[in-house]
Scaffold this motif. Sequence first.
Motif, short mmCIF file in Angstrom:
data_model
loop_
_atom_site.label_atom_id
_atom_site.label_comp_id
_atom_site.label_asym_id
_atom_site.label_seq_id
_atom_site.Cartn_x
_atom_site.Cartn_y
_atom_site.Cartn_z
N ALA A 344 -34.09 -38.68 38.48
CA ALA A 344 -33.62 -39.82 37.70
C ALA A 344 -32.17 -40.14 38.06
O ALA A 344 -31.28 -39.30 37.90
N LYS A 345 -31.92 -41.35 38.56
CA LYS A 345 -30.56 -41.76 38.91
C LYS A 345 -29.99 -42.59 37.77
O LYS A 345 -30.54 -43.62 37.40
N ARG A 346 -28.85 -42.13 37.25
CA ARG A 346 -28.21 -42.81 36.12
C ARG A 346 -26.69 -42.82 36.33
O ARG A 346 -26.14 -42.01 37.07
N GLN A 347 -26.03 -43.75 35.65
CA GLN A 347 -24.57 -43.79 35.71
C GLN A 347 -23.99 -42.57 35.00
O GLN A 347 -24.38 -42.28 33.86
N PRO A 348 -23.06 -41.85 35.63
CA PRO A 348 -22.51 -40.65 35.00
C PRO A 348 -21.39 -40.93 34.01
O PRO A 348 -20.95 -40.03 33.30
N GLY A 349 -20.91 -42.18 33.96
CA GLY A 349 -19.80 -42.47 33.05
C GLY A 349 -18.60 -41.61 33.37
O GLY A 349 -18.27 -41.33 34.53
N SER A 350 -17.92 -41.13 32.33
CA SER A 350 -16.69 -40.37 32.52
C SER A 350 -16.91 -38.99 33.12
O SER A 350 -15.94 -38.29 33.43
N ALA A 351 -18.17 -38.57 33.27
CA ALA A 351 -18.42 -37.27 33.90
C ALA A 351 -18.01 -37.27 35.37
O ALA A 351 -17.91 -36.20 35.99
N ILE A 352 -17.71 -38.45 35.95
CA ILE A 352 -17.24 -38.52 37.33
C ILE A 352 -15.75 -38.21 37.44
O ILE A 352 -15.23 -37.90 38.52
N LYS A 353 -15.03 -38.27 36.32
CA LYS A 353 -13.57 -38.23 36.35
C LYS A 353 -12.97 -36.94 36.92
O LYS A 353 -11.95 -37.00 37.62
N LEU A 434 -21.62 -35.45 47.03
CA LEU A 434 -21.99 -36.54 46.14
C LEU A 434 -21.84 -37.86 46.88
O LEU A 434 -20.72 -38.30 47.17
N SER A 435 -22.95 -38.52 47.17
CA SER A 435 -22.93 -39.78 47.91
C SER A 435 -22.73 -40.94 46.94
O SER A 435 -23.51 -41.12 46.00
N LEU A 436 -21.67 -41.71 47.17
CA LEU A 436 -21.37 -42.88 46.35
C LEU A 436 -21.32 -44.11 47.24
O LEU A 436 -21.10 -44.02 48.44
N ARG A 437 -21.51 -45.26 46.63
CA ARG A 437 -21.40 -46.50 47.40
C ARG A 437 -19.93 -46.70 47.77
O ARG A 437 -19.04 -46.11 47.17
N ASN A 438 -19.66 -47.58 48.72
CA ASN A 438 -18.31 -47.68 49.26
C ASN A 438 -17.76 -49.10 49.21
O ASN A 438 -17.28 -49.61 50.21
N PRO A 439 -17.84 -49.79 48.07
CA PRO A 439 -17.17 -51.08 47.99
C PRO A 439 -15.74 -50.89 47.48
O PRO A 439 -15.38 -49.82 47.01
N LEU A 456 -24.70 -34.33 40.37
CA LEU A 456 -23.45 -34.14 39.66
C LEU A 456 -23.13 -32.66 39.47
O LEU A 456 -21.99 -32.22 39.68
N VAL A 457 -24.13 -31.88 39.08
CA VAL A 457 -23.91 -30.45 38.88
C VAL A 457 -23.48 -29.79 40.20
O VAL A 457 -22.54 -28.98 40.24
N SER A 458 -24.15 -30.15 41.29
CA SER A 458 -23.81 -29.56 42.59
C SER A 458 -22.40 -29.94 43.02
O SER A 458 -21.68 -29.14 43.63
N ALA A 459 -21.97 -31.19 42.70
CA ALA A 459 -20.63 -31.63 43.06
C ALA A 459 -19.56 -30.91 42.23
O ALA A 459 -18.42 -30.77 42.67
N TYR A 460 -19.92 -30.45 41.04
CA TYR A 460 -18.99 -29.69 40.20
C TYR A 460 -18.84 -28.24 40.67
O TYR A 460 -17.85 -27.58 40.32
N THR A 461 -19.82 -27.72 41.41
CA THR A 461 -19.79 -26.29 41.74
C THR A 461 -18.53 -25.86 42.49
O THR A 461 -18.03 -24.76 42.24
N PRO A 462 -17.95 -26.68 43.40
CA PRO A 462 -16.71 -26.23 44.04
C PRO A 462 -15.56 -26.07 43.05
O PRO A 462 -14.70 -25.20 43.25
N LEU A 463 -15.54 -26.90 42.01
CA LEU A 463 -14.48 -26.78 41.01
C LEU A 463 -14.60 -25.45 40.27
O LEU A 463 -13.60 -24.82 39.92
N PHE A 545 -23.06 -33.97 29.61
CA PHE A 545 -22.05 -32.92 29.58
C PHE A 545 -22.37 -31.94 30.70
O PHE A 545 -23.50 -31.44 30.80
N VAL A 546 -21.38 -31.70 31.55
CA VAL A 546 -21.49 -30.68 32.60
C VAL A 546 -20.36 -29.70 32.37
O VAL A 546 -19.19 -30.08 32.31
N GLY A 547 -20.71 -28.44 32.20
CA GLY A 547 -19.70 -27.42 31.93
C GLY A 547 -20.05 -26.11 32.60
O GLY A 547 -21.20 -25.89 33.00
N TYR A 548 -19.06 -25.22 32.68
CA TYR A 548 -19.29 -23.97 33.40
C TYR A 548 -18.36 -22.86 32.92
O TYR A 548 -17.29 -23.10 32.35
N THR A 549 -18.84 -21.65 33.13
CA THR A 549 -18.05 -20.42 33.02
C THR A 549 -17.87 -19.91 34.45
O THR A 549 -18.40 -20.51 35.40
N PRO A 550 -17.16 -18.80 34.67
CA PRO A 550 -17.04 -18.30 36.04
C PRO A 550 -18.36 -17.90 36.69
O PRO A 550 -18.41 -17.74 37.92
#
Length: 701
Positions: A344-353, A434-439, A456-463, A545-550
């Motif tokens: 399911a592809k949806r807008q992530p809103g502020s979760a992209i910030k 994370l592939s995003l459009r480029n306009p 989104l979860v995979s893109a957060y993993t480096p953080l 909501f995307v969150g993590y512990t160590p």
Amino acid sequence: MLSDRHSFLKALRHLIPFAILLAFSLSLAAPAGAQIATYPQLPHGYSSIRVFDNQQRFVGRIMSSQRYWVGIERIPVFLRNALIATEDARFYQHQGIDVRGIARALVKDVVKGRLAEGGSTITQQLIKNKYLSGEKSIDRKVKEVQLAIDFEKKYTKDQILEMYFNEIYFGNGAWGVAQAARLYFDKNPEELTEAECSLLAGVPKNPGRYNPLGDTAKVSARRSTVLKRMLDVKMITPAQKRAIEAHPATVIKSGQAQGYLDLVRRQLMERYGAKVVEQGGLDVIAALDLDLQKHAEKVLREGVKKVNPNLQGALLSLDLKTGDVLAAVGGTDGKVGFNRAFSAKRQPGSAIKPLIFADALENGFTAGSILDDHPVAYNRGNGQIWKPQNYERKSYGELSLRQALAHSNNVITVKLLDAIGVNNFVGFAGSLGLSLRNPNDLSLALGTDEVTLNDLVSAYTPLANGGFRSEARTIIRVFDRSRRAWTENPPVVAPVLPPVTAYVTTEMMKDVLEYGTAKGLKKFASQRPAAGKTGTTDDYRDAWFVGYTPQIITGVWVGYDKPKPVGRGFTGGAVSAPIWERFMRLATAGKPAVDFPKPDGVVSATIDPTTGELATPNCPTTREEFYIVGTEPTKYCSKHGGDDMEHVAPEPQPQPEQLTPPEQPEQLTPPEQPVEATPPEEPIQEPGGQPQEPGETAPQE
């Protein structure tokens, strides 16, 4: 009495024309045009794919969905006899229709005062199921009789019986005896025991009620009926009947982690080709934790239902060191079908910030950098002006990047993206997978491009993982039972972000749970270090909501399948964060409450958060802030006497060793005996009510 007589006469008027037409049909021979084997022949030696979790507990089986044809010689004699005794005891005596049976049915119909379906032979049932509709009418019945007589002239009894076993429905999507034997017993038909045969023989009467996965009492009663009829026609002895009833068949129960099993099936097909499921014979060690999977299904279902029963949701949880998918729920029913966590592809809103703020750190900004959120207008061309707005159209003045991220400030995020450049950020996000459009579109700052929860979860993993990105892995290894050989599927973990950037971004994201848009998780975060970010899209359509512990990262999405507003208060902090907490309390139970390790190249300094400058003794508020070496402040607070102090940077603090890539997980041995797992019961604490999220609305156009 008059009423009974009236019913009798009414039924008789309907049945007399039928009897005449039936007699007439005996002389007809309508062309059938049927073929015997209409599907591929069932290969010998088939066995299903067995799936075990990461602790080698049995999860379930992956079955072939292909329909196969089974020759009569591979159908046990006991099963043939059981079916004949139950459905058509005179099968080998009649020529397609059983006149005695029809006569008995006519009498019953007259007594009941209606036209029933009694008296059908196996041949008639085959005709009705394969060639005719289920309509109850005299015309349809006559056609059925005509074709049955023709079949008996064209085919032998064994050929008709073979067709019947391959065409009849056995419930739960199983058409034909090959699929039924696989689904209920994980066998080929020739391997079925007498107890298993007696169960299957009772199914065609009512597949929804009598299939082996149905109500136990009803299924057992139907099996006893089958055995009694076999006894009545002397196909078995009383001793055989007692022996079968004393040792009932064991039916394979399906139902746990069905959505995850479907993910495993799809990955096997992608890796080894579509035929791998048809061939079977594999043992798969999956990455999931069965306890966590069941818990995830429960908390998502209950959490979404609490908001609105018509909403949908998804949950995805990964082990940060390996990318192992510990739990994946693609919908509130937890079953096979459209998997919203991966598709399911949806807008992530502020979760992209957080990704924008991480990119800003790479471009010279710091967690203590001060920006203001006074309104600004952007020219979109063609005379269009866009003015990004904060939540409730309010401005909050000057904020540090740390505060802006915690409060999900829209205007500051847009200004930040404008400063680093849209093209720059799209490339940065791409480096995280994370592939995003480029306009040239600053609305990307507010999450207007569509992503999946897995993206989104995979893109957060480096953080969360010191700069190492972990790809989602559902299969750890595969054991080929025929070759007695293992095939490994190693984790894919690669450095994509400087550890210093990951660490400082994570330190900022901790404040989201401390006092920001997910402050309802403050108690959880006080018990173990955790970081994350909420997301709410325009008009309250999606809550993230995307969150993590160590150790573990988990993402939650809730919304309608067809995007539409849910209503005020439908935010990531109020809806998705509580679901995340309920899951993470079990997922982190027993794990050490260690903090995120600080890498070389990060220093800390005491600053005045209102200026971002080094604190003086006169600063009314101070905080310890983290910096990438070389970006730390060297000037003392100009608001509180800093101009009279020497501009000397503090001494860097000793740092731990540089992080290294995670090690491979410990090798497992082939599973032996499947063990069913039961998730532990644990009291769940709900977080308190959430305030509305400032700065969570997408741009208004």
